[in-house]
Design an enzyme around this catalytic site. Structure first.
Site, PDB file in Angstrom:
ATOM      1  N   ASP A  18      -0.889  -6.236   0.184  1.00 32.00           N
ATOM      2  CA  ASP A  18      -1.244  -5.512   1.366  1.00 32.00           C
ATOM      3  C   ASP A  18      -2.625  -5.216   1.574  1.00 32.00           C
ATOM      4  O   ASP A  18      -3.477  -4.975   0.789  1.00 32.00           O
ATOM      5  CB  ASP A  18      -0.527  -4.122   1.555  1.00 32.00           C
ATOM      6  CG  ASP A  18       0.619  -3.975   2.276  1.00 32.00           C
ATOM      7  OD1 ASP A  18       0.776  -4.714   3.193  1.00 32.00           O
ATOM      8  OD2 ASP A  18       1.493  -3.228   1.898  1.00 32.00           O
ATOM      9  N   GLU A  36      -0.719  -5.234   9.351  1.00 31.19           N
ATOM     10  CA  GLU A  36       0.182  -4.627  10.095  1.00 31.19           C
ATOM     11  C   GLU A  36      -0.250  -4.874  11.410  1.00 31.19           C
ATOM     12  O   GLU A  36      -1.568  -4.481  11.721  1.00 31.19           O
ATOM     13  CB  GLU A  36       0.433  -3.292   9.624  1.00 31.19           C
ATOM     14  CG  GLU A  36       0.831  -2.716   8.370  1.00 31.19           C
ATOM     15  CD  GLU A  36       1.028  -1.288   8.031  1.00 31.19           C
ATOM     16  OE1 GLU A  36       0.931  -0.564   8.861  1.00 31.19           O
ATOM     17  OE2 GLU A  36       1.332  -0.980   6.860  1.00 31.19           O
ATOM     18  N   LYS A  93      -0.928  -9.380   3.557  1.00 33.13           N
ATOM     19  CA  LYS A  93      -0.166  -8.733   4.462  1.00 33.13           C
ATOM     20  C   LYS A  93      -0.869  -7.755   5.493  1.00 33.13           C
ATOM     21  O   LYS A  93      -1.628  -6.892   4.762  1.00 33.13           O
ATOM     22  CB  LYS A  93       1.147  -8.408   4.058  1.00 33.13           C
ATOM     23  CG  LYS A  93       1.950  -7.397   5.053  1.00 33.13           C
ATOM     24  CD  LYS A  93       3.340  -7.338   4.796  1.00 33.13           C
ATOM     25  CE  LYS A  93       3.563  -5.953   3.713  1.00 33.13           C
ATOM     26  NZ  LYS A  93       3.160  -4.739   4.523  1.00 33.13           N
ATOM     27  N   ASP A 117       0.760  -1.302   0.040  1.00 40.15           N
ATOM     28  CA  ASP A 117       0.024   0.164   0.018  1.00 40.15           C
ATOM     29  C   ASP A 117       0.754   1.353  -0.054  1.00 40.15           C
ATOM     30  O   ASP A 117       0.238   2.248  -0.048  1.00 40.15           O
ATOM     31  CB  ASP A 117      -1.005  -0.106   1.235  1.00 40.15           C
ATOM     32  CG  ASP A 117      -0.323   0.110   2.576  1.00 40.15           C
ATOM     33  OD1 ASP A 117       0.741  -0.290   2.723  1.00 40.15           O
ATOM     34  OD2 ASP A 117      -1.265  -0.123   3.390  1.00 40.15           O
ATOM     35  N   SER A 118       2.302   0.978   0.023  1.00 38.95           N
ATOM     36  CA  SER A 118       3.088   2.082  -0.558  1.00 38.95           C
ATOM     37  C   SER A 118       2.543   2.826  -1.700  1.00 38.95           C
ATOM     38  O   SER A 118       2.870   3.957  -1.899  1.00 38.95           O
ATOM     39  CB  SER A 118       4.580   1.759  -0.400  1.00 38.95           C
ATOM     40  OG  SER A 118       4.634   0.535  -1.399  1.00 38.95           O
ATOM     41  N   GLU A 158      10.240  -4.084   9.889  1.00 36.58           N
ATOM     42  CA  GLU A 158      10.414  -2.773   9.326  1.00 36.58           C
ATOM     43  C   GLU A 158      11.156  -1.936  10.317  1.00 36.58           C
ATOM     44  O   GLU A 158      10.671  -1.491  11.324  1.00 36.58           O
ATOM     45  CB  GLU A 158       9.274  -2.037   8.512  1.00 36.58           C
ATOM     46  CG  GLU A 158       9.682  -0.539   7.954  1.00 36.58           C
ATOM     47  CD  GLU A 158       8.532  -0.077   6.901  1.00 36.58           C
ATOM     48  OE1 GLU A 158       7.625  -0.766   6.776  1.00 36.58           O
ATOM     49  OE2 GLU A 158       8.689   1.202   6.632  1.00 36.58           O
TER      50      GLU A 158
HETATM   51  O1  KIV Z   1       3.541  -1.110   1.504  1.00 30.49           O
HETATM   52  C1  KIV Z   1       4.706  -1.483   1.439  1.00 30.49           C
HETATM   53  O2  KIV Z   1       5.645  -1.268   0.365  1.00 30.49           O
HETATM   54  C2  KIV Z   1       5.388  -2.342   2.172  1.00 30.49           C
HETATM   55  C3  KIV Z   1       6.937  -2.226   2.392  1.00 30.49           C
HETATM   56  C4  KIV Z   1       7.198  -1.007   2.820  1.00 30.49           C
HETATM   57  C5  KIV Z   1       7.475  -3.579   3.303  1.00 30.49           C
HETATM   58  O3  KIV Z   1       4.727  -2.706   3.399  1.00 30.49           O
END
Ligand code: KIV
Length: 269
Positions: free
Chosen positions: A89, A120, A118, A50-51, A187
């Site tokens: 994510d 958090e 994924k 989600d970056s 991270e």
């Molecule tokens: O969203 C993302 O790209 C991530 C990485 C920073 C691990 O979670």
């Protein structure tokens, strides 16, 4: 099963790599063209992170990213991907309860082609991890710096520096593994803590700013290419600088991770 399915990277492949001491290479991917390029360069995990909210959409956090956005980009990557494991994510608020998490994860798998999802956090998401695992959905945890919890730009700080925080991260990592996670992203923590958590867990630990002794490494693709807007975190290296092509830069990253040359002390805490 198509012929290429037999070469697919699975969570079992990653477990075997960890046991054999072979470093696992991951990068973010948000589209088909880069998915192909990264796979051809030997990247084992494509993380649809989600970056993308920051590097593609121009937001100053990952919070505005929606489930629809993640499904769209995950499907773009899935159409092009033949071999790498696709981790997608779960965006902010898409796993607020085990029920919401299950509904969101099913869409990421069915519409986005996610192979692992994924999320958090530690203690607060254990029930979600159990529910997803029980439903046969593979889970990747994410500890240390949690971008979805950062409320202002100065919140991007190294985590786990003091002994109590480090102990909490270690305990959360073990709890996520016991709840059924098959992979963990760690991270922005001191390298010594990255090493300790990687040694303590059976499942592979993929570091980003967590030192060279993690089982593998991940970076945001745009950071590796030096094209991300804004301040560059210490753990990032511009692999395109001094190289002739994007492909060469990605291959150099893969080589440096495999050989244990990246991250060096200058990219570690
Ligand atoms: O969203 C993302 O790209 C991530 C990485 C920073 C691990 O979670």
């Amino acid at each position: 099963m198509s012929p290429s399915d037999t070469n697919r990277v699975t969570p079992d492949t990653l477990l075997a790599m960890k046991k054999a001491g072979e470093k696992i290479v991951s990068l973010t991917a948000y589209d088909a063209a880069f998915a192909c390029l990264l796979e051809a360069a030997g990247v084992e995990i494509l993380l649809v992170g989600d970056s993308l909210g920051m590097v593609l959409q121009g937001h100053d956090s990952t919070r505005p990213v929606s489930l629809e956005h993640m499904i769209y980009h995950a499907a773009c990557v899935a159409r092009a991907s033949q071999r790498a494991l696709r981790v997608v994510d779960m965006p902010w608020h898409s796993y607020d309860s085990p029920e919401i998490a299950l509904a969101s994860a099913r869409r990421l798998v069915e519409e986005g082609g996610a192979q692992l999802v994924k999320l958090e956090g530690g203690g607060a998401v254990l029930e979600q991890v159990r529910r997803l695992s029980a439903a046969g959905i593979g889970v990747c945890g994410h500890l240390g710096l949690l971008p979805q919890s950062v409320e202002s730009p100065d919140g991007y700080r190294v985590q786990g520096r003091d002994p109590e925080d480090a102990a909490a991260i270690r305990a959360d990592a073990l709890a996520l593994q016991e709840a059924g996670a098959s992979l963990l992203v760690l991270e922005c923590v001191p390298a010594a803590l990255g090493a300790e958590v990687s040694r303590a867990l059976r499942i592979p630990v993929i570091g980003i700013g967590a030192g060279v002794d993690c089982d593998g490494q991940v970076l945001v693709l745009h950071d590796l290419l030096g094209v991300s807007p804004g301040r560059r975190p210490r753990f990032v290296q511009d692999f395109l600088a001094g190289r002739g092509s994007v492909e060469e830069a990605i291959r150099a990253y893969v080589r440096d991770v495999k050989d244990g040359r990246f991250p060096g002390p200058e990219q570690s805490y």
